[in-house]
Design an enzyme around this catalytic site. Sequence first.
Site, PDB file in Angstrom:
ATOM      1  N   LYS A 100       7.987  -0.888  12.216  1.00  0.00           N
ATOM      2  CA  LYS A 100       8.650  -0.468  10.972  1.00  0.00           C
ATOM      3  C   LYS A 100       9.788   0.512  11.278  1.00  0.00           C
ATOM      4  O   LYS A 100      10.829   0.479  10.647  1.00  0.00           O
ATOM      5  CB  LYS A 100       7.631   0.161  10.014  1.00  0.00           C
TER       6      LYS A 100
ATOM      7  N   LYS B  91       0.835  -1.200   0.000  1.00  0.00           N
ATOM      8  CA  LYS B  91       0.000   0.000   0.000  1.00  0.00           C
ATOM      9  C   LYS B  91       0.875   1.256   0.000  1.00  0.00           C
ATOM     10  O   LYS B  91       0.688   2.160  -0.783  1.00  0.00           O
ATOM     11  CB  LYS B  91      -0.917  -0.033   1.232  1.00  0.00           C
TER      12      LYS B  91
ATOM     13  N   GLU C 157      -5.059  -6.740  15.111  1.00  0.00           N
ATOM     14  CA  GLU C 157      -4.547  -5.453  14.650  1.00  0.00           C
ATOM     15  C   GLU C 157      -5.659  -4.409  14.699  1.00  0.00           C
ATOM     16  O   GLU C 157      -5.421  -3.245  15.007  1.00  0.00           O
ATOM     17  CB  GLU C 157      -4.018  -5.601  13.224  1.00  0.00           C
TER      18      GLU C 157
HETATM   19  C1  G6Q Z   1      -2.662  -3.813   7.826  1.00  0.00           C
HETATM   20  C2  G6Q Z   1      -1.425  -3.222   8.321  1.00  0.00           C
HETATM   21  C3  G6Q Z   1      -0.175  -3.927   7.905  1.00  0.00           C
HETATM   22  C4  G6Q Z   1       0.251  -3.649   6.470  1.00  0.00           C
HETATM   23  C5  G6Q Z   1       1.666  -4.147   6.263  1.00  0.00           C
HETATM   24  C6  G6Q Z   1       2.158  -3.915   4.861  1.00  0.00           C
HETATM   25  O1  G6Q Z   1      -3.767  -3.379   8.043  1.00  0.00           O
HETATM   26  O2  G6Q Z   1      -1.388  -1.890   8.020  1.00  0.00           O
HETATM   27  O3  G6Q Z   1      -0.269  -5.312   8.095  1.00  0.00           O
HETATM   28  O4  G6Q Z   1      -0.626  -4.253   5.571  1.00  0.00           O
HETATM   29  O5  G6Q Z   1       2.506  -3.529   7.187  1.00  0.00           O
HETATM   30  O6  G6Q Z   1       2.085  -2.580   4.525  1.00  0.00           O
HETATM   31  P1  G6Q Z   1       2.231  -2.119   3.036  1.00  0.00           P
HETATM   32  O7  G6Q Z   1       1.120  -2.705   2.244  1.00  0.00           O
HETATM   33  O8  G6Q Z   1       2.196  -0.625   3.054  1.00  0.00           O
HETATM   34  O9  G6Q Z   1       3.557  -2.649   2.553  1.00  0.00           O
END
Ligand code: G6Q
Length: 544
Positions: A510, A204, A351
């Site tokens: 992170k 994302k 989460e």
């Molecule tokens: C989900 C969280 C988390 C996220 C991952 C990957 O709701 O936010 O699990 O999906 O940390 O993040 P990215 O898709 O930004 O790489």
Amino acid sequence: MSTLTQSPAWLALDMHQAEMASRSLRTLFSEDPQRFSKFSLQFGDLLLDYSKQPVDETTIQLLLALAEQQKLADWLARMANGEKINFTENRSALHIALRANSPVFTDGVDVTQEVRRVLQQIEHFTEKIHGGMHRGYTGLPITDVVNIGIGGSDLGPVMVTEALRPCHVPQLRVHFVSNIDGAHLSGTLQQLNPATTLFIIASKTFTTQETLTNAHSARKWFLANGGSEQAIAAHFVAVSTNREAVSQFGINPDNMFEFWDWVGGRYSLWSAIGLPIALAVGMENFRSLLAGAQAMDHHFLTAPFEQNLPVMLGLIGIWQINFFHITSQAILPYDQSLHRLPAYLQQLEMESNGKRVNRNGETVDYSTGAVIWGESGTNGQHAFYQLLHQGTQKFTADFLAPCQCQHPLTEHHPMLLANFFAQTEALMRGKTAQEVRTELLNQHLPASEVERLLPHRVFPGNHATTSILFKKLDPATLGKLIALYEHKVFVQGIIWEINSFDQWGVELGKQLAGTILSELISDYPRAQHDASTRGLIDFYRAQQ
Ligand code: G6Q
């Protein structure tokens, strides 16, 4: 004390709990032969049976009163109307728009138009891969897809792809790499031919360390094994909300599948994050998955709360967690293809609702969730069920199974389901000292031996479980099932007055790893750490 735990609906449930705790599940069943019909709900071919939970008619009324007091109906409308209910990130939570069949607005814009555009893009791409029109740099068709992503960009697609194995197209294998542990990527690459492999970089934010590191390593492997810079376009696509970072990585934004900040990571399998699902099972099945979820959304948004599966599943959880003080929730699918469901729900629930302050930022004085864990049946029976039957921990469990199997060994299926039904019955009934005594005496054991063995063979029972049965695990049913749990989490978050849609604990992880990395790979900087962390870092370095 928070206003919630002092509120009339909460206090009434607290008082009622003392009464219900004094009546065993066995007693409840013997007192009322209609329990199953009273305390089970059906939506299409999906059955939710909560009659093995410590509830009676009063419990349900009191739980519904709590939902009303907490304005669940208003919050549902706010979510569906695209309000920014994820207020710490100033975002809406509109996963329902990803599978909607009518307009859904946020900021005055109907987002379903964009959703349809990306779905079409996924459809065209899937057709090109399946039909052999999209080919690798040597002209051979793509045979393997590797999805590189983590957390929400991995768990949903993995779970669904595994669950829908019977629908897989034969010409394509789909692999998932998530862990920063190089063993995950290198173990996967060993089996692959770069000329026929497509990488999906799913992130994302497109800033996640694990995903970008794996993506860079995959690109190096591709270039070192016959691929060229010009060939990258045919072998790397991205799924992201971050166009700029995708293009900085070297993927042409034309090869990017977009999604939007109003889609939470753990709610994103319905978006372009579901591209590996569409590639694995075909677009028709992916659309059926969406349609199943849409049907559950409609039910959630329109059914009266007492007949509403996500509402009742959520309220039963509240009853267990906040009034019986249960901290452990097992997810036990009696279906091998759902073997990743416990991990998926672990993220979805823990989460989303793993929060300790309410909407006003005040620390809460009630629990906001249980620890979710689980394993597919019957494997778990030969491992941890001993603790469930005779241990000292309190827990509740969801048992799930399809009534029809999709493999050719049909004679196994009644055995699988017999185990499911027998376990939930045994957990509820237990075995009394008198029953054990009779059983042992029938084996003609001497009386002294019977008394010696007796305490070890007694099962206290009275363990509450919820059962979910469905006709068959087809894409639409799976869509319904996942949406059921998504909305259950929402219901609980509203009752608990928390934000179910942010995840600052994940963001912390992170940041932290980045700080220590520099100390592991170079002498400087040496930051201040506690003695344990310093000791671990030094030990690691000494072993290099
Ligand atoms: C989900 C969280 C988390 C996220 C991952 C990957 O709701 O936010 O699990 O999906 O940390 O993040 P990215 O898709 O930004 O790489």
